[in-house]
Motif scaffolding. Structure first.
Motif, PDB file in Angstrom:
ATOM      1  N   GLN A   1       0.803  -1.218   0.000  1.00 17.22           N
ATOM      2  CA  GLN A   1       0.000   0.000   0.000  1.00 17.22           C
ATOM      3  C   GLN A   1       0.844   1.280   0.000  1.00 17.22           C
ATOM      4  O   GLN A   1       0.568   2.189  -0.764  1.00 17.22           O
TER       5      GLN A   1
ATOM      6  N   ARG B   1      -0.767  -1.815 -10.236  1.00 15.97           N
ATOM      7  CA  ARG B   1      -1.437  -2.661  -9.245  1.00 15.97           C
ATOM      8  C   ARG B   1      -2.412  -3.616  -9.924  1.00 15.97           C
ATOM      9  O   ARG B   1      -2.497  -4.792  -9.569  1.00 15.97           O
TER      10      ARG B   1
ATOM     11  N   ARG C   1     -12.865   2.379  -8.381  1.00 15.17           N
ATOM     12  CA  ARG C   1     -11.485   2.312  -7.910  1.00 15.17           C
ATOM     13  C   ARG C   1     -11.222   0.983  -7.211  1.00 15.17           C
ATOM     14  O   ARG C   1     -10.181   0.368  -7.375  1.00 15.17           O
TER      15      ARG C   1
ATOM     16  N   ILE D   1      -8.173  -1.707  -8.079  1.00 19.67           N
ATOM     17  CA  ILE D   1      -6.999  -1.921  -7.233  1.00 19.67           C
ATOM     18  C   ILE D   1      -7.060  -3.203  -6.416  1.00 19.67           C
ATOM     19  O   ILE D   1      -6.073  -3.573  -5.794  1.00 19.67           O
TER      20      ILE D   1
ATOM     21  N   TYR E   1      -1.104   8.757 -10.991  1.00 23.20           N
ATOM     22  CA  TYR E   1      -2.190   8.000 -10.381  1.00 23.20           C
ATOM     23  C   TYR E   1      -2.615   6.822 -11.262  1.00 23.20           C
ATOM     24  O   TYR E   1      -2.708   5.689 -10.794  1.00 23.20           O
TER      25      TYR E   1
ATOM     26  N   ASN F   1       0.048   4.078 -11.495  1.00 22.48           N
ATOM     27  CA  ASN F   1       0.053   3.236 -10.295  1.00 22.48           C
ATOM     28  C   ASN F   1      -1.144   2.297 -10.260  1.00 22.48           C
ATOM     29  O   ASN F   1      -1.028   1.151  -9.836  1.00 22.48           O
ATOM     30  N   ILE F   2      -2.293   2.783 -10.715  1.00 24.46           N
ATOM     31  CA  ILE F   2      -3.458   1.894 -10.807  1.00 24.46           C
ATOM     32  C   ILE F   2      -3.173   0.786 -11.803  1.00 24.46           C
ATOM     33  O   ILE F   2      -3.493  -0.380 -11.561  1.00 24.46           O
TER      34      ILE F   2
ATOM     35  N   LEU G   1      -7.069   6.985  -1.207  1.00 28.74           N
ATOM     36  CA  LEU G   1      -7.141   6.051  -0.083  1.00 28.74           C
ATOM     37  C   LEU G   1      -7.458   6.799   1.206  1.00 28.74           C
ATOM     38  O   LEU G   1      -8.399   6.442   1.924  1.00 28.74           O
TER      39      LEU G   1
ATOM     40  N   TYR H   1       1.005   5.214  -5.348  1.00 28.37           N
ATOM     41  CA  TYR H   1       0.470   6.567  -5.196  1.00 28.37           C
ATOM     42  C   TYR H   1      -1.048   6.496  -5.261  1.00 28.37           C
ATOM     43  O   TYR H   1      -1.624   6.134  -6.298  1.00 28.37           O
ATOM     44  N   ASP H   2      -1.710   6.781  -4.154  1.00 29.41           N
ATOM     45  CA  ASP H   2      -3.164   6.735  -4.115  1.00 29.41           C
ATOM     46  C   ASP H   2      -3.707   7.732  -3.089  1.00 29.41           C
ATOM     47  O   ASP H   2      -3.971   7.371  -1.947  1.00 29.41           O
TER      48      ASP H   2
END
Length: 144
Positions: free
Chosen positions: A25, A60, A119, A123, A53, A56-57, A33, A29-30
């Motif tokens: 986690q 993941r 989202r 993720i 962003y 990173n999505i 969250l 970059y989120d």
């Protein structure tokens, strides 16, 4: 491959999915969250670096997809199921990431929960828990 080895590999892959959720986690970059952990109904969506962003999505989602496809293949040992699942994951990523981008870019404030759930599907490895029973049911129907 022996059944005991396949089961052991499936368990290891499931622990890998759990590890991505639990331990990686801070490496992604989120900013959403913390936003969804807080009082999101009364605050606006934080500023996002869209490129970082969505990259990173993608990372993941790709990690979860590779592990999920391995689980699906080990459970069913069928290349057709694997190809269908891969196509499904690609189409789901394209559709969900496009919807998330539109909702975030145009700051659609009345659909906070829609942003949250889109989202979440991107993720977390939720599709594997949908596809496994669906393929199992299909296998049961075709065996009759």
């Amino acid at each position: 491959m022996r059944k005991s080895v396949r089961i052991l590999l499936i368990v290891v892959l499931l622990f890998m999915l759990i590890s991505i959720r639990a331990f990686l986690q801070p490496y992604f970059y989120d900013p959403l969250l913390d936003y969804f952990k807080g009082n999101f109904l009364y605050t606006s969506i934080p500023d996002l670096n869209f490129g970082t962003y969505f990259l990173n999505i993608f990372y993941r989602y790709a990690l979860n997809t590779i592990i999920s496809l391995a689980i699906i293949y080990l459970v069913f040992n069928d290349v057709k199921v694997l190809y269908f699942s891969a196509k499904f994951y690609i189409l789901a990523f394209l559709a969900l990431s496009l919807m998330l981008f539109i909702l975030l870019k145009f700051n659609v404030t009345q659909n906070y929960m829609l942003i949250f759930y889109i989202r979440r599907f991107l993720i977390q490895p939720l599709f594997v828990f949908i596809l496994l029973p669906a393929f199992y049911y299909q296998k049961l129907l075709s065996a009759k």
